[in-house]
Design an enzyme around this catalytic site. Structure first.
Site, PDB file in Angstrom:
ATOM      1  N   HIS A  60      24.489 -24.834   5.168  1.00 34.43           N
ATOM      2  CA  HIS A  60      24.802 -24.344   6.517  1.00 34.43           C
ATOM      3  C   HIS A  60      26.277 -23.961   6.488  1.00 34.43           C
ATOM      4  O   HIS A  60      27.092 -24.643   5.853  1.00 34.43           O
ATOM      5  CB  HIS A  60      24.573 -25.423   7.581  1.00 34.43           C
ATOM      6  CG  HIS A  60      25.275 -25.135   8.885  1.00 34.43           C
ATOM      7  ND1 HIS A  60      24.761 -24.270   9.820  1.00 34.43           N
ATOM      8  CD2 HIS A  60      26.470 -25.575   9.382  1.00 34.43           C
ATOM      9  CE1 HIS A  60      25.599 -24.186  10.846  1.00 34.43           C
ATOM     10  NE2 HIS A  60      26.636 -24.975  10.608  1.00 34.43           N
ATOM     11  N   CYS A 113      22.145 -19.364  10.110  1.00 33.21           N
ATOM     12  CA  CYS A 113      23.593 -19.537  10.277  1.00 33.21           C
ATOM     13  C   CYS A 113      24.394 -18.747   9.243  1.00 33.21           C
ATOM     14  O   CYS A 113      25.492 -18.255   9.543  1.00 33.21           O
ATOM     15  CB  CYS A 113      23.951 -21.016  10.180  1.00 33.21           C
ATOM     16  SG  CYS A 113      23.393 -21.777   8.626  1.00 33.21           S
TER      17      CYS A 113
END
Length: 543
Positions: free
Chosen positions: A223, A292
């Site tokens: 992420h 993301c």
């Protein structure tokens, strides 16, 4: 190079720039690139007229009026900016224009100061050039001033140290030199800010097990968040910002310095609101195709003009090849979208409309609007606040406007892998629209230092462009729209060879052409059309 450009300004344009002289010159240069004017088509001339009209408006830094004369310094600035990254021009335009409204002679003075230091004529300053300026007190630029105050006599210090400080403050690309664009950006108040990438390992140390389950290259599931202006921006169940390293993902596993940006925080927020929020929100989150990392990549492209590290972007394509991930996809979407972020972060929710100096850009509602001849804004990969005007054209592979394709492409049109996937052209179709891509023609200009004939190049591009990178260009009727019509008429006359002939710009089966054929009482000398005609599609400008 600046002296060569000034020679071209006086020699090829007679010291006076207007849309006719610019379009004629660019048409000549573009035809030379195509090895002869006989290969130049109607769509090519339409693209030249559009780009000349747009560039002329961009050059008008001191006034908006169409009749305002382009000064030598405006010409020099616009031409020098051709060699800079495309986002530099957008970053400099508004503050420079505002400064010139208060100090009309500022641009001339800045160019004089830069040329004074540029003894080699390369439009690039070395440390030695800057040291000399401070040693002789020819520059009074304060390296540490955020407001641009000049140095007083008692504030001058060691020229070596002052030069080092100024280069650190101005040098955005990190090459140790100062370009013309970096120099002007600093002088109009732009200050660089560092951009970092925070990486969080969602496997929480389970790398060896993931390697056995998912394969090589997926030992960690990343992420990412982009850190700029003392905030961390990321995508989870919304576009969010928080304190760096204090998000619900915990402490970052790695931190990568990506570079420096000249955008302001307000501009970044507006970009997120206008460009990214329609693409990145709760309903569009997908652990594979729109996550993301795709959001971080779009932010990096806007702030720096470059992608995040490739191995992070390739994570999605690797995951797509795994049956186990496809099976667990709904659960992963729910987990990463709704459950990971336990901390209350701030969602961005307010923005302002994009201001375009030459008209407006309208969202494309349907591909049916994109018939050949429609004027479009071709947006850069880093944001919709910048665009090159072009024209929808027929497919060159099927006997449309041209019989050739171009092996080179405009880098700013490159899409990241997040919000767009290329589709193959429908076999046998001559339509401008091929699934979610459109054939577009536009004129590209670039600096050509040291060339004896011209210091810049103008060449045609014919490319398939994603619909996501296009808007309908609604040109105004006072500046760019009027300039476009004037240049288009001139180039049309050159193609048709005089009066009483059908313009090569209008397809023979065009409904507009059919209406003119039916109007037998008033044959056109050069085909022109009324913008107020309500039967025309928005964006259609076949003058």
């Amino acid at each position: 190079m600046a002296n060569t450009l000034l020679q071209e300004f006086h020699h090829n344009f007679g010291g006076k720039i207007n849309v006719v002289s610019l379009a004629s010159r660019w048409s000549q240069l573009a035809a030379q690139e195509l090895q002869g004017a006989d290969t130049f088509t109607g769509r090519d001339h339409q693209a030249v007229a559009l780009r000349a009209a747009q560039h002329l408006q961009d050059m008008r830094l001191k006034s908006w009026g169409r009749d305002a004369e382009i000064s030598q310094e405006e010409w020099l600035h616009a031409t020098l900016m051709l060699s800079a990254p495309d986002h530099f021009a957008t970053q400099i335009y508004a503050p420079l224009k505002a400064s010139l409204a208060k100090h009309p002679g500022m641009l001339y003075d800045l160019q004089a100061l830069f040329q004074l230091a540029d003894t080699q004529g390369r439009c690039m300053l070395t440390k030695q050039d800057v040291v000399r300026m401070y040693a002789e007190r020819l520059w009074r630029l304060n390296p540490s001033s955020a407001q641009g105050q000049s140095l007083q006599d008692h504030e001058f210090g060691d020229p070596q140290k002052m030069a080092e400080q100024l280069i650190r403050a101005m040098d955005v690309d990190g090459n140790g030199l100062i370009s013309y664009a970096e120099f002007v950006a600093f002088c109009v108040g732009r200050r660089k800010r560092q951009v970092r990438l925070h990486l969080y390992d969602l496997s929480r140390g389970q790398g060896p097990h993931l390697k056995m389950l998912l394969g090589k290259g997926l030992e960690r599931i990343w992420h990412t968040g982009v850190v700029a202006f003392d905030k961390e921006y990321y995508f989870s169940n919304d576009t969010l910002l928080d304190l760096p390293g204090k998000t619900g993902f915990g402490e970052p596993t790695e931190i990568i310095t990506l570079g420096d940006t000249l955008w302001s925080q307000d501009e970044l927020h507006n970009f997120i609101i206008t460009d990214l929020k329609p693409l990145f929100h709760r309903a569009t989150y997908d652990v594979i195709n729109n996550n993301c990392n795709h959001f971080s990549d779009r932010l990096s492209m806007y702030l720096l003009g470059k992608h995040i590290p490739e191995d992070i972007l390739l994570q999605s394509s690797k995951l797509m090849s795994l049956v186990s991930v496809w099976a667990a996809r709904p659960v992963l979407n729910w987990l990463l979208r709704d459950c990971v972020v336990s901390r209350s972060s701030t969602a961005l929710s307010e923005g302002r409309a994009i201001e375009v100096p030459h008209g407006s850009w309208r969202h494309i509602e349907s591909a049916d609007e994109l018939v050949p001849g429609v004027v479009v804004a071709i947006h850069s990969a880093w944001g919709r606040s910048s665009a090159v005007l072009g024209v929808v054209s027929e497919s060159p592979k099927h006997g449309g406007d041209s019989d050739f394709t171009f092996p080179f492409g405009l880098s700013m049109l490159a899409c990241d892998g997040s919000s767009y996937k290329k589709s193959n052209e429908v076999s046998g179709s001559s339509s401008a629209v091929c699934d979610d891509e459109v054939w577009v023609k536009y004129l590209e200009t670039a600096a050509r230092p040291g060339h004896s004939n011209s210091c810049y190049r103008a060449f045609m591009r014919s490319e398939k462009v994603p619909l996501a990178n296009l808007s309908l260009a609604m040109l105004d009727g006072l500046t760019v729209g009027a300039d476009y019509r004037q240049a288009f008429e001139l180039l049309t006359r050159k193609v048709t060879g005089g009066l009483g002939k059908q313009s090569a710009f209008v397809p023979s089966d065009s409904p507009i052409t059919q209406r003119n054929r039916n109007n037998a009482t008033k044959p056109p000398s050069v085909v022109t059309y009324d913008l107020t005609d309500t039967n025309m599609k928005p964006g259609v400008m076949l003058f």
